[in-house]
Every structure is written in structure tokens, then in C-alpha cells.
Write an enzyme that holds these catalytic residues in place. Structure first.
Site, mmCIF file in Angstrom:
data_model
loop_
_atom_site.group_PDB
_atom_site.id
_atom_site.type_symbol
_atom_site.label_atom_id
_atom_site.label_comp_id
_atom_site.label_asym_id
_atom_site.label_seq_id
_atom_site.Cartn_x
_atom_site.Cartn_y
_atom_site.Cartn_z
ATOM 1 N N CYS A 19 0.847 -1.204 0.000
ATOM 2 C CA CYS A 19 0.000 0.000 0.000
ATOM 3 C C CYS A 19 0.875 1.244 0.000
ATOM 4 O O CYS A 19 0.583 2.221 -0.700
ATOM 5 C CB CYS A 19 -0.919 0.025 1.224
ATOM 6 S SG CYS A 19 -2.379 -1.018 1.075
ATOM 7 N N ASP A 40 10.699 -6.274 -8.692
ATOM 8 C CA ASP A 40 10.915 -6.948 -7.410
ATOM 9 C C ASP A 40 12.318 -6.582 -6.911
ATOM 10 O O ASP A 40 13.285 -6.610 -7.671
ATOM 11 C CB ASP A 40 10.792 -8.470 -7.580
ATOM 12 C CG ASP A 40 10.663 -9.180 -6.249
ATOM 13 O OD1 ASP A 40 9.627 -9.798 -5.997
ATOM 14 O OD2 ASP A 40 11.627 -9.111 -5.440
ATOM 15 N N ASN A 100 1.576 -16.361 -5.127
ATOM 16 C CA ASN A 100 1.734 -17.090 -3.881
ATOM 17 C C ASN A 100 0.580 -16.688 -2.960
ATOM 18 O O ASN A 100 0.415 -15.506 -2.665
ATOM 19 C CB ASN A 100 3.077 -16.748 -3.224
ATOM 20 C CG ASN A 100 4.248 -17.148 -4.094
ATOM 21 O OD1 ASN A 100 4.197 -18.148 -4.807
ATOM 22 N ND2 ASN A 100 5.316 -16.362 -4.058
ATOM 23 N N GLY A 104 3.434 -19.743 0.193
ATOM 24 C CA GLY A 104 4.692 -19.007 0.380
ATOM 25 C C GLY A 104 4.533 -17.503 0.286
ATOM 26 O O GLY A 104 5.494 -16.777 0.004
ATOM 27 N N HIS A 148 -0.534 -8.466 0.582
ATOM 28 C CA HIS A 148 -1.239 -7.545 -0.324
ATOM 29 C C HIS A 148 -1.161 -8.224 -1.687
ATOM 30 O O HIS A 148 -0.049 -8.524 -2.156
ATOM 31 C CB HIS A 148 -0.542 -6.172 -0.315
ATOM 32 C CG HIS A 148 -1.151 -5.140 -1.229
ATOM 33 N ND1 HIS A 148 -1.494 -3.868 -0.796
ATOM 34 C CD2 HIS A 148 -1.440 -5.177 -2.552
ATOM 35 C CE1 HIS A 148 -1.980 -3.179 -1.819
ATOM 36 N NE2 HIS A 148 -1.947 -3.953 -2.903
ATOM 37 N N HIS A 186 -0.512 -9.767 -5.017
ATOM 38 C CA HIS A 186 0.491 -9.458 -6.056
ATOM 39 C C HIS A 186 0.736 -10.691 -6.897
ATOM 40 O O HIS A 186 0.683 -11.824 -6.409
ATOM 41 C CB HIS A 186 1.798 -8.963 -5.445
ATOM 42 C CG HIS A 186 2.413 -9.891 -4.441
ATOM 43 N ND1 HIS A 186 1.986 -9.948 -3.136
ATOM 44 C CD2 HIS A 186 3.416 -10.796 -4.554
ATOM 45 C CE1 HIS A 186 2.692 -10.852 -2.481
ATOM 46 N NE2 HIS A 186 3.579 -11.395 -3.329
ATOM 47 N N HIS A 234 3.657 -12.248 -9.399
ATOM 48 C CA HIS A 234 5.017 -12.142 -9.920
ATOM 49 C C HIS A 234 4.959 -12.379 -11.428
ATOM 50 O O HIS A 234 4.249 -13.286 -11.888
ATOM 51 C CB HIS A 234 5.927 -13.222 -9.315
ATOM 52 C CG HIS A 234 6.111 -13.130 -7.827
ATOM 53 N ND1 HIS A 234 7.294 -12.705 -7.236
ATOM 54 C CD2 HIS A 234 5.270 -13.422 -6.807
ATOM 55 C CE1 HIS A 234 7.161 -12.750 -5.919
ATOM 56 N NE2 HIS A 234 5.952 -13.175 -5.622
HETATM 57 P P1 AMP Z 1 5.683 -13.224 -1.894
HETATM 58 O O1 AMP Z 1 6.564 -14.259 -1.272
HETATM 59 O O2 AMP Z 1 4.918 -13.760 -3.080
HETATM 60 O O3 AMP Z 1 4.806 -12.529 -0.893
HETATM 61 O O4 AMP Z 1 6.667 -12.161 -2.541
HETATM 62 C C1 AMP Z 1 6.941 -10.914 -1.999
HETATM 63 C C2 AMP Z 1 7.960 -10.272 -2.900
HETATM 64 O O5 AMP Z 1 8.060 -8.902 -2.572
HETATM 65 C C3 AMP Z 1 9.373 -10.870 -2.795
HETATM 66 O O6 AMP Z 1 9.770 -11.400 -4.063
HETATM 67 C C4 AMP Z 1 10.233 -9.667 -2.389
HETATM 68 O O7 AMP Z 1 11.490 -9.670 -2.997
HETATM 69 C C5 AMP Z 1 9.373 -8.500 -2.842
HETATM 70 N N1 AMP Z 1 9.611 -7.255 -2.131
HETATM 71 C C6 AMP Z 1 9.660 -7.073 -0.791
HETATM 72 N N2 AMP Z 1 9.869 -5.775 -0.501
HETATM 73 C C7 AMP Z 1 9.935 -5.119 -1.691
HETATM 74 C C8 AMP Z 1 10.131 -3.752 -2.071
HETATM 75 N N3 AMP Z 1 10.289 -2.777 -1.146
HETATM 76 N N4 AMP Z 1 10.157 -3.456 -3.385
HETATM 77 C C9 AMP Z 1 10.001 -4.413 -4.307
HETATM 78 N N5 AMP Z 1 9.804 -5.712 -4.018
HETATM 79 C C10 AMP Z 1 9.774 -6.063 -2.726
HETATM 80 ZN ZN ZN Z 2 -1.802 -3.245 1.137
#
Ligand code: AMP
Ligand code: ZN
Length: 111
Positions: free
Chosen positions: A7, A30, A84, A90, A95, A97, A99
Site C-alpha cells: 500500500c 521486485d 503465492n 509461500g 497484499h 500481487h 510475480h
Molecule cells: P511473496 O513471497 O509472493 O509474498 O513475494 C513478496 C515479494 O516482494 C518478494 O519477491 C520480495 O522480494 C518483494 N519485495 C519485498 N519488498 C519489496 C520492495 N520494497 N520493493 C520491491 N519488491 C519487494
Molecule cells: Zn496493502
């Protein structure tokens, strides 16, 4: 949501490397890329996971994925979309998302 990392990224309170944006969707690199092209596609509005996103809003994510694929010339080479969801999926950031991974070949099954 006040204490949500994505957010804050959507609100530009935390900087990110934006690759696509419209009224409802933001896509950014990422921070810990596992592929040469690794971005996260989020709704600007907070939803915990795919189960919480209203059906009619899921299509906005898919539309953004298609636009990004064309803009970054991934339509021929291909790409992988990963969502995920929850503990067993995982998911680390609660929030929604997706990939989007590209610019190398990806094996199956994932770990
Ligand atoms: P998930 O495990 O699917 O929740 O993936 C979360 C992803 O967010 C991971 O691949 C992290 O590398 C990525 N992530 C965490 N913090 C940031 C950030 N500040 N900017 C960009 N990506 C981020
Ligand atoms: Zn959020």
C-alpha cells in the site's frame, strides 16, 4: 491499509521502480529479483490475497499483464506468472500481487 508495504508503494510513500501504472494497477520491479525480468503486479487498493479480490477486479490485473507482455516484447519469448497465496503458497507480503518472470527459461515444478 496503513501498515502494508505494498500500500505504501502504491501510494508512492516508499519508492519503487515502476514499469506500468494505471488507475487501478501498479507494476514495479521486485527488489530481490530471481529472473532478469521480475516484476510484481498489484492492485492499488488493498486486498490480502486473490480470494479477497472481487471477481470484476481480477480482470484488471490480467489486462495489465497482457499490456506489459506486449510493451516489453515478451509475447514471443514467454513469461511466467506466479501468485503465492497464504502460508502454503509461500506468500510473504499480505497484499495481492502477481510475480511476472521472464528473460530466462523457467523450469517446472517450482520448489
Ligand atoms: P511473496 O513471497 O509472493 O509474498 O513475494 C513478496 C515479494 O516482494 C518478494 O519477491 C520480495 O522480494 C518483494 N519485495 C519485498 N519488498 C519489496 C520492495 N520494497 N520493493 C520491491 N519488491 C519487494
Ligand atoms: Zn496493502
Amino acid at each position: 491499509m496503513t501498515d502494508c508495504l505494498f500500500c505504501k508503494i502504491a501510494a508512492k510513500e516508499i519508492s519503487s521502480s515502476v514499469v506500468y501504472e494505471d488507475d487501478l494497477i501498479l507494476a514495479f520491479k521486485d527488489i530481490n529479483s530471481v529472473s532478469p525480468f521480475h516484476i510484481l503486479i498489484i492492485t492499488k487498493e488493498h486486498y490480502r490475497n486473490i480470494l479477497d479480490v472481487p471477481d470484476e477486479k481480477l480482470i484488471n490485473i490480467m489486462k495489465a499483464i497482457k499490456k506489459i507482455a506486449k510493451e516489453y516484447n515478451l509475447d514471443e519469448s514467454g513469461f511466467r506468472i506466479v501468485n503465492n497465496c497464504g502460508n502454503d503458497g509461500g506468500q510473504e507480503v499480505d497484499h495481492i500481487h502477481f510475480h511476472m518472470l521472464a528473460k530466462r527459461s523457467h523450469s517446472w515444478p517450482p520448489g
